[in-house]
Motif scaffolding. Sequence first.
Motif, short mmCIF file in Angstrom:
data_model
loop_
_atom_site.label_atom_id
_atom_site.label_comp_id
_atom_site.label_asym_id
_atom_site.label_seq_id
_atom_site.Cartn_x
_atom_site.Cartn_y
_atom_site.Cartn_z
N CYS A 174 0.86 -1.18 0.00
CA CYS A 174 0.00 0.00 0.00
C CYS A 174 0.90 1.23 0.00
O CYS A 174 1.78 1.35 0.85
CB CYS A 174 -0.91 0.01 1.22
SG CYS A 174 -2.10 1.38 1.19
N LEU A 184 -3.22 0.33 -3.68
CA LEU A 184 -2.91 -1.02 -3.21
C LEU A 184 -2.35 -1.80 -4.39
O LEU A 184 -3.05 -1.99 -5.40
CB LEU A 184 -4.20 -1.66 -2.69
CG LEU A 184 -4.04 -2.89 -1.81
CD1 LEU A 184 -3.29 -2.54 -0.53
CD2 LEU A 184 -5.41 -3.45 -1.46
N ASP A 207 -0.48 3.06 8.13
CA ASP A 207 -0.19 1.76 8.75
C ASP A 207 -1.37 0.85 8.44
O ASP A 207 -2.48 1.32 8.13
CB ASP A 207 0.03 1.89 10.25
CG ASP A 207 0.78 0.69 10.84
OD1 ASP A 207 1.26 -0.16 10.05
OD2 ASP A 207 0.89 0.59 12.08
N VAL A 208 -1.14 -0.46 8.52
CA VAL A 208 -2.16 -1.44 8.13
C VAL A 208 -2.25 -2.51 9.22
O VAL A 208 -1.23 -2.98 9.73
CB VAL A 208 -1.82 -2.09 6.77
CG1 VAL A 208 -2.87 -3.12 6.38
CG2 VAL A 208 -1.70 -1.04 5.68
N GLN A 213 -7.96 -6.36 8.50
CA GLN A 213 -8.06 -5.92 7.10
C GLN A 213 -8.46 -4.43 7.02
O GLN A 213 -9.40 -4.05 6.32
CB GLN A 213 -9.08 -6.78 6.35
CG GLN A 213 -8.60 -8.21 6.10
CD GLN A 213 -7.49 -8.30 5.06
OE1 GLN A 213 -7.71 -8.08 3.88
NE2 GLN A 213 -6.27 -8.58 5.49
N LYS A 214 -7.72 -3.63 7.78
CA LYS A 214 -8.06 -2.22 7.89
C LYS A 214 -6.77 -1.41 8.03
O LYS A 214 -5.80 -1.89 8.63
CB LYS A 214 -8.94 -2.02 9.13
CG LYS A 214 -9.71 -0.73 9.17
CD LYS A 214 -10.76 -0.75 10.28
CE LYS A 214 -10.17 -0.45 11.63
NZ LYS A 214 -11.17 -0.05 12.64
N GLY A 215 -6.76 -0.22 7.46
CA GLY A 215 -5.58 0.64 7.55
C GLY A 215 -5.96 2.05 7.96
O GLY A 215 -7.14 2.39 8.06
N SER A 217 -4.45 6.37 7.62
CA SER A 217 -3.49 7.30 7.02
C SER A 217 -3.69 8.70 7.58
O SER A 217 -4.77 9.07 8.02
CB SER A 217 -3.64 7.32 5.49
OG SER A 217 -4.99 7.52 5.12
N SER A 226 -9.47 6.15 8.34
CA SER A 226 -9.25 4.70 8.28
C SER A 226 -9.98 4.15 7.06
O SER A 226 -10.93 4.76 6.57
CB SER A 226 -9.72 4.01 9.56
OG SER A 226 -11.12 4.07 9.69
N THR A 228 -10.78 0.23 4.69
CA THR A 228 -10.80 -1.23 4.75
C THR A 228 -10.27 -1.82 3.45
O THR A 228 -10.28 -1.17 2.41
CB THR A 228 -12.23 -1.75 4.99
OG1 THR A 228 -13.07 -1.23 3.95
CG2 THR A 228 -12.76 -1.31 6.34
N LEU A 235 -9.86 -0.97 -1.74
CA LEU A 235 -9.78 0.00 -0.65
C LEU A 235 -11.10 0.77 -0.56
O LEU A 235 -11.61 1.26 -1.58
CB LEU A 235 -8.66 1.01 -0.91
CG LEU A 235 -7.22 0.49 -0.83
CD1 LEU A 235 -6.27 1.53 -1.41
CD2 LEU A 235 -6.84 0.18 0.61
#
Length: 324
Positions: A174, A184, A207-208, A213-215, A217, A226, A228, A235
């Motif tokens: 990512c 992604l 970060d992820v 299954q979530k990040g 930024s 956030s 998913t 994404l």
Amino acid sequence: MVMARPPPDPLYILRGSGAAVNTLHFSCSGQGPPLLYSGSGKGAIHVWNLTTRRAEYVLESHAGNSVIWLQTFNESNTLISQGRDMQVCLWDMSEGRSTVTDSLLTGSVGFCQCSLLETCAGSTLLAHPTEQMEDVSVVEMRSWTPVCTLKSDSKLGMLMCMKMWQADSGPVLCAGYEDGSLVLWDVSNRRPFSCLKAHPEPVMCLDVDLHRQKGISGSSEKILHSWTLDNQQVLQMNNSSHLTNPGVSQLRIRADGKIVATAGWDNNIRVFGWKKLKPLAVLQHHTDMVNSVAFSDHRDPPQRLLAAGSKDQRISVWSIYSKS
């Protein structure tokens, strides 16, 4: 009415970096004392013993240029450092040694940090920024063999940040870009799975959390987002949290998936609940912008620490929400 508890003071402060602290990396789960590596704006890498709270070694690296990323291999005494001199260096730290055994010239003069992946198949992949500011290059580290270059067909601007991990389909990366987009990437097939315009400003950090299954930024604005990743690797926006002041240098999700910490341009460390991005605490100590945050990898939850490195040349170490 239940009054909120005031935020804690730091457990301790590590002084003596001699320049802005740009990056931090814990190594606490192996043999020997728990360690914290820090990289400074003048090329020094300090190896802090967290038992004695002193620097065991100071490595002069990258010809005095800023150190912007540090990482260790899972099962070896090898340290990796990335500097603004366009070099990635491998260090042998075994038995008291501290020698550079190999290096790679990336050609990148930017601030984007590398990402390391030790795959199930036993290979070690390094994703690094390149001379072409918008590209990602992936190499196999044992032999520096190029694996691929990831180039977007769209004009997304400069590569700002990235994280690579192992998915069922193979390595996935990512990347956050200057125009606020997240892409992604399917590393094996050199093509994007999906793209999301997450921010109006450049993506400064991400970060992820693979388990959920979530990040997340952050950017130069006053909001965290956030998002998913579904099984088709698409994404999608998930949640957001507004900040009092703009600008996030770095953010980290703790390994247990309970909290997120952010390094703020306003000199503060902020802690959020990861489930709903609920603000939990503002940790105040630093007198200049916070550049880096890191959670320790202690196996025992009550020992888990949060460290923050600042432009004020200090590292603050905290124990927060550490009960399992």
